[in-house]
Each structure stands twice: as C-alpha cells, then as structure tokens.
Design a protein around this motif. Structure first.
Motif, PDB file in Angstrom:
ATOM      1  N   GLU A 131      -1.171   6.160  -1.550  1.00  0.00           N
ATOM      2  CA  GLU A 131      -2.068   7.100  -0.872  1.00  0.00           C
ATOM      3  C   GLU A 131      -3.430   6.464  -0.576  1.00  0.00           C
ATOM      4  O   GLU A 131      -3.985   6.629   0.518  1.00  0.00           O
ATOM      5  N   VAL A 132      -3.972   5.735  -1.551  1.00  0.00           N
ATOM      6  CA  VAL A 132      -5.290   5.126  -1.353  1.00  0.00           C
ATOM      7  C   VAL A 132      -5.218   4.013  -0.304  1.00  0.00           C
ATOM      8  O   VAL A 132      -6.090   3.912   0.573  1.00  0.00           O
ATOM      9  N   PHE A 133      -4.189   3.195  -0.360  1.00  0.00           N
ATOM     10  CA  PHE A 133      -4.037   2.136   0.632  1.00  0.00           C
ATOM     11  C   PHE A 133      -3.851   2.735   2.033  1.00  0.00           C
ATOM     12  O   PHE A 133      -4.380   2.211   3.024  1.00  0.00           O
ATOM     13  N   SER A 134      -3.098   3.820   2.128  1.00  0.00           N
ATOM     14  CA  SER A 134      -2.890   4.458   3.428  1.00  0.00           C
ATOM     15  C   SER A 134      -4.208   4.948   4.012  1.00  0.00           C
ATOM     16  O   SER A 134      -4.466   4.806   5.212  1.00  0.00           O
ATOM     17  N   TYR A 135      -5.051   5.521   3.138  1.00  0.00           N
ATOM     18  CA  TYR A 135      -6.361   5.975   3.616  1.00  0.00           C
ATOM     19  C   TYR A 135      -7.215   4.795   4.050  1.00  0.00           C
ATOM     20  O   TYR A 135      -7.862   4.835   5.115  1.00  0.00           O
ATOM     21  N   LEU A 136      -7.218   3.727   3.266  1.00  0.00           N
ATOM     22  CA  LEU A 136      -8.002   2.552   3.623  1.00  0.00           C
ATOM     23  C   LEU A 136      -7.545   1.951   4.953  1.00  0.00           C
ATOM     24  O   LEU A 136      -8.368   1.435   5.727  1.00  0.00           O
ATOM     25  N   LYS A 137      -6.266   2.037   5.248  1.00  0.00           N
ATOM     26  CA  LYS A 137      -5.749   1.465   6.490  1.00  0.00           C
ATOM     27  C   LYS A 137      -6.194   2.249   7.718  1.00  0.00           C
ATOM     28  O   LYS A 137      -6.048   1.757   8.847  1.00  0.00           O
ATOM     29  N   THR A 138      -6.735   3.438   7.525  1.00  0.00           N
ATOM     30  CA  THR A 138      -7.329   4.160   8.653  1.00  0.00           C
ATOM     31  C   THR A 138      -8.740   3.670   8.953  1.00  0.00           C
ATOM     32  O   THR A 138      -9.314   4.015   9.986  1.00  0.00           O
ATOM     33  N   ARG A 139      -9.301   2.875   8.047  1.00  0.00           N
ATOM     34  CA  ARG A 139     -10.682   2.409   8.183  1.00  0.00           C
ATOM     35  C   ARG A 139     -10.793   0.888   8.304  1.00  0.00           C
ATOM     36  O   ARG A 139     -11.736   0.385   8.878  1.00  0.00           O
ATOM     37  N   LEU A 140      -9.837   0.179   7.712  1.00  0.00           N
ATOM     38  CA  LEU A 140      -9.866  -1.281   7.660  1.00  0.00           C
ATOM     39  C   LEU A 140      -8.489  -1.842   8.004  1.00  0.00           C
ATOM     40  O   LEU A 140      -7.511  -1.096   8.093  1.00  0.00           O
ATOM     41  N   ALA A 141      -8.428  -3.165   8.172  1.00  0.00           N
ATOM     42  CA  ALA A 141      -7.142  -3.845   8.337  1.00  0.00           C
ATOM     43  C   ALA A 141      -6.687  -4.370   6.985  1.00  0.00           C
ATOM     44  O   ALA A 141      -7.465  -4.981   6.255  1.00  0.00           O
ATOM     45  N   MET A 142      -5.425  -4.146   6.650  1.00  0.00           N
ATOM     46  CA  MET A 142      -4.890  -4.625   5.378  1.00  0.00           C
ATOM     47  C   MET A 142      -4.318  -6.023   5.565  1.00  0.00           C
ATOM     48  O   MET A 142      -3.481  -6.255   6.437  1.00  0.00           O
ATOM     49  N   VAL A 143      -4.782  -6.958   4.741  1.00  0.00           N
ATOM     50  CA  VAL A 143      -4.343  -8.352   4.830  1.00  0.00           C
ATOM     51  C   VAL A 143      -3.197  -8.628   3.861  1.00  0.00           C
ATOM     52  O   VAL A 143      -2.217  -9.276   4.207  1.00  0.00           O
ATOM     53  N   ASN A 144      -3.345  -8.154   2.618  1.00  0.00           N
ATOM     54  CA  ASN A 144      -2.327  -8.386   1.583  1.00  0.00           C
ATOM     55  C   ASN A 144      -2.262  -7.216   0.621  1.00  0.00           C
ATOM     56  O   ASN A 144      -3.264  -6.543   0.389  1.00  0.00           O
ATOM     57  N   GLU A 145      -1.075  -7.023   0.052  1.00  0.00           N
ATOM     58  CA  GLU A 145      -0.949  -6.305  -1.210  1.00  0.00           C
ATOM     59  C   GLU A 145      -0.600  -7.364  -2.248  1.00  0.00           C
ATOM     60  O   GLU A 145       0.463  -7.979  -2.183  1.00  0.00           O
ATOM     61  N   ILE A 146      -1.514  -7.594  -3.169  1.00  0.00           N
ATOM     62  CA  ILE A 146      -1.333  -8.600  -4.207  1.00  0.00           C
ATOM     63  C   ILE A 146      -0.785  -7.918  -5.453  1.00  0.00           C
ATOM     64  O   ILE A 146      -1.258  -6.849  -5.843  1.00  0.00           O
ATOM     65  N   ILE A 147       0.201  -8.524  -6.053  1.00  0.00           N
ATOM     66  CA  ILE A 147       0.764  -8.015  -7.297  1.00  0.00           C
ATOM     67  C   ILE A 147       0.230  -8.859  -8.449  1.00  0.00           C
ATOM     68  O   ILE A 147       0.431 -10.078  -8.484  1.00  0.00           O
ATOM     69  N   TRP A 148      -0.479  -8.208  -9.347  1.00  0.00           N
ATOM     70  CA  TRP A 148      -0.938  -8.906 -10.551  1.00  0.00           C
ATOM     71  C   TRP A 148       0.086  -8.686 -11.663  1.00  0.00           C
ATOM     72  O   TRP A 148       0.227  -7.596 -12.206  1.00  0.00           O
ATOM     73  N   ASP A 149       0.819  -9.739 -11.981  1.00  0.00           N
ATOM     74  CA  ASP A 149       1.762  -9.740 -13.106  1.00  0.00           C
ATOM     75  C   ASP A 149       0.952  -9.992 -14.369  1.00  0.00           C
ATOM     76  O   ASP A 149       0.435 -11.090 -14.578  1.00  0.00           O
ATOM     77  N   ARG A 150       0.846  -8.982 -15.224  1.00  0.00           N
ATOM     78  CA  ARG A 150      -0.012  -9.067 -16.405  1.00  0.00           C
ATOM     79  C   ARG A 150       0.626  -9.843 -17.551  1.00  0.00           C
ATOM     80  O   ARG A 150       0.038  -9.955 -18.626  1.00  0.00           O
ATOM     81  N   ARG A 151       1.807 -10.363 -17.354  1.00  0.00           N
ATOM     82  CA  ARG A 151       2.527 -11.126 -18.388  1.00  0.00           C
ATOM     83  C   ARG A 151       2.652 -10.329 -19.688  1.00  0.00           C
ATOM     84  O   ARG A 151       2.375 -10.832 -20.787  1.00  0.00           O
ATOM     85  N   VAL A 152       3.053  -9.095 -19.553  1.00  0.00           N
ATOM     86  CA  VAL A 152       3.251  -8.245 -20.720  1.00  0.00           C
ATOM     87  C   VAL A 152       4.537  -8.683 -21.423  1.00  0.00           C
ATOM     88  O   VAL A 152       5.599  -8.750 -20.794  1.00  0.00           O
ATOM     89  N   PRO A 153       4.503  -8.972 -22.715  1.00  0.00           N
ATOM     90  CA  PRO A 153       5.718  -9.410 -23.415  1.00  0.00           C
ATOM     91  C   PRO A 153       6.731  -8.283 -23.538  1.00  0.00           C
ATOM     92  O   PRO A 153       6.378  -7.104 -23.506  1.00  0.00           O
ATOM     93  N   SER A 154       7.986  -8.660 -23.661  1.00  0.00           N
ATOM     94  CA  SER A 154       9.053  -7.667 -23.815  1.00  0.00           C
ATOM     95  C   SER A 154       9.129  -7.238 -25.274  1.00  0.00           C
ATOM     96  O   SER A 154       9.692  -7.927 -26.121  1.00  0.00           O
TER      97      SER A 154
END
Length: 265
Positions: free
Chosen positions: A81-104
């Motif tokens: 929802e937030v990204f969709s709203y931002l795309k009405t105002r700006l151009a989206m270049v990337n969605e970056i995924i931060w892998d937090r390296r959470v142990p299993s």
C-alpha cells in the motif's frame, strides 16, 4: 555543510527544512507492528497507519531536490500500500530485499518464518544521482583469477567489483554486536552507508524523519554529507547525539567544528 538534529515530531518539525534542499531522504518509520518506542507511534490500526504514512510522505517529498531520492524501510504487511502511494508521486527504481540472516531456530508452525524487510528506492526524476562505483563489491582473488582471458583484461567491473544486487544479505544487529544501541529496530550501518554513498553526492544533504538510534546520521556525517534528522523519543535522541559526536570527531572528512547540534524540545 551542517548536521541538524531535532528532538521533535517530524510531521510538525518538517517546516524547518527548506523545500527542494535535500539530496536524499532515508526513512525507517514504525512498521505498524506494535513495537515499543516509548510511545504509541507503532500501535496504530491498519487504516490509521496508512493514513499516517501518507502524511509523513507528503511532508517529506517536497524537501527533495528535483534529482533527489528516497529509500524507505517497511515490511510485507504494509509495503504494497505504501509503495503504491509513493508510485503516484515518484518513480520506483528498486524494491530491495534485506535478508536479515535470521537463524533457523523454531518459529511459527502455522506460516513460513519472516526473515526479511522490504526497502523501496524511489526517485523524483530520471536524472537522479546514483554513484555505482562508490558501492561496488570487490571480487575475491579466486574469481579474478578465473577471469584471466584477454576479453576480461581491464574491465572496470572486474577491477573494481560488481554492482550490488537487489537482495542485501546483512545480519541484523544482535545484542552482543559492538554496533548495537538500546533500540529495538536498529539498522546496520553497512546497509545505510550503501544508500548514502550511492544516492547522495559528497557534500550533499541527507534527511531522516525517524532517526531512531541515529544510524543514518552516522552514515551521513562519517561520509562527508550534511544531515537533518528528527527523533521524537528523548532517550533515543540522546543516543543519536552521542553517536554523531563520535562520528564527527573520528572522521577525517568531517571536522568537529562543522557539527551543529540543534535540540528543539
């Protein structure tokens, strides 16, 4: 080049920032997951959270220069929802995924474990600043040796490293980590420094509406950028002041005399 720290709500304090004066904004807002930040800022219902998100976005975006950029940290619960709203105002270049390296180590048995954050990278125009050479990741010696054929000799990407991908695998800060401060959602300096180096020119200005523990401030000051930041919680604000003072004093790019701390209580 100055560093301005404000102990106040960004929604009311953003009027202090001149329009079209900021090269880069990095926002790490409350995620709407009920975290305790010493107030109720993260305990809004879904509708109220999205309404609040639109308000801070509307306050921040006018501060960006015509070629400015925005990075925003979120989770999967509200990022669409937030990204969709931002795309009405700006151009989206990337969605970056931060892998937090959470142990299993167990976790929910009714769903897959959530181990990543979503980071949206947005720009105001096509001529946005982006210095890929400042954030290239060097190849190891073995990889370089494997690319010894003549067609690879002298290639910039081989000599200086490759462009970071859109999945960033960086460990979250554990309690025993030397970088860790007393903040529940502190982001690693490595991640934020990459944003600053890539998307803010040297001597430019970085804006952070939700400073938290001050990681963005440290990244900006230590890398020779100006900084403007807001933090509502006075205890967190004290942490920011301490970290920025250390970063300024220990940097060969920013001298203590250039540091201007403004506390608006």
């Amino acid at each position: 080049m100055s560093t301005l720290l404000y102990n106040e709500d960004a929604l009311t304090g953003m009027a202090r920032v001149a329009d079209a004066s900021v090269d880069l904004a990095i926002a790490d807002p409350p995620y709407g997951l009920g975290k305790d930040y010493g107030n109720d800022s993260d305990r809004l219902g879904a509708r109220e959270y999205l309404d609040w998100s639109r308000r801070w976005i509307d306050a921040v975006l006018p501060k960006l220069k015509p070629n400015g950029s925005l990075y925003v940290f979120l989770t999967w619960q509200h990022s669409p929802e937030v990204f969709s709203y931002l795309k009405t105002r700006l151009a989206m270049v990337n969605e970056i995924i931060w892998d937090r390296r959470v142990p299993s180590m167990g976790g929910s048995t009714r769903k897959f474990s959530s181990v990543h954050d979503n980071i949206g990278f947005f720009v105001k125009s096509r001529d946005y600043h982006f210095d890929v050479d400042a954030v290239r990741i060097p190849y190891d010696a073995e990889t370089k040796k494997a690319r010894t054929r003549s067609i690879f000799v002298g290639k910039k990407w081989l000599e200086f490293g490759y462009n970071p991908k859109d999945v960033w695998s960086v460990s979250r800060l554990h309690r025993q980590h030397a970088e860790r401060e007393d903040h529940p959602t502190q982001k690693p300096l490595e991640i934020v420094e990459r944003m600053v180096l890539a998307s803010c020119p040297p001597g430019g200005t970085v804006l952070d509406p939700f400073m938290g523990s001050g990681t963005t401030a440290v990244a900006a000051v230590s890398r020779g950028r100006g900084f403007i930041g807001f933090e509502l919680n006075p205890e967190y604000f004290a942490i920011v002041e301490k970290r920025v003072a250390v970063a300024a004093g220990g940097s060969d790019r920013v001298k203590p005399a250039t540091l201007s701390l403004t506390s608006a209580l």
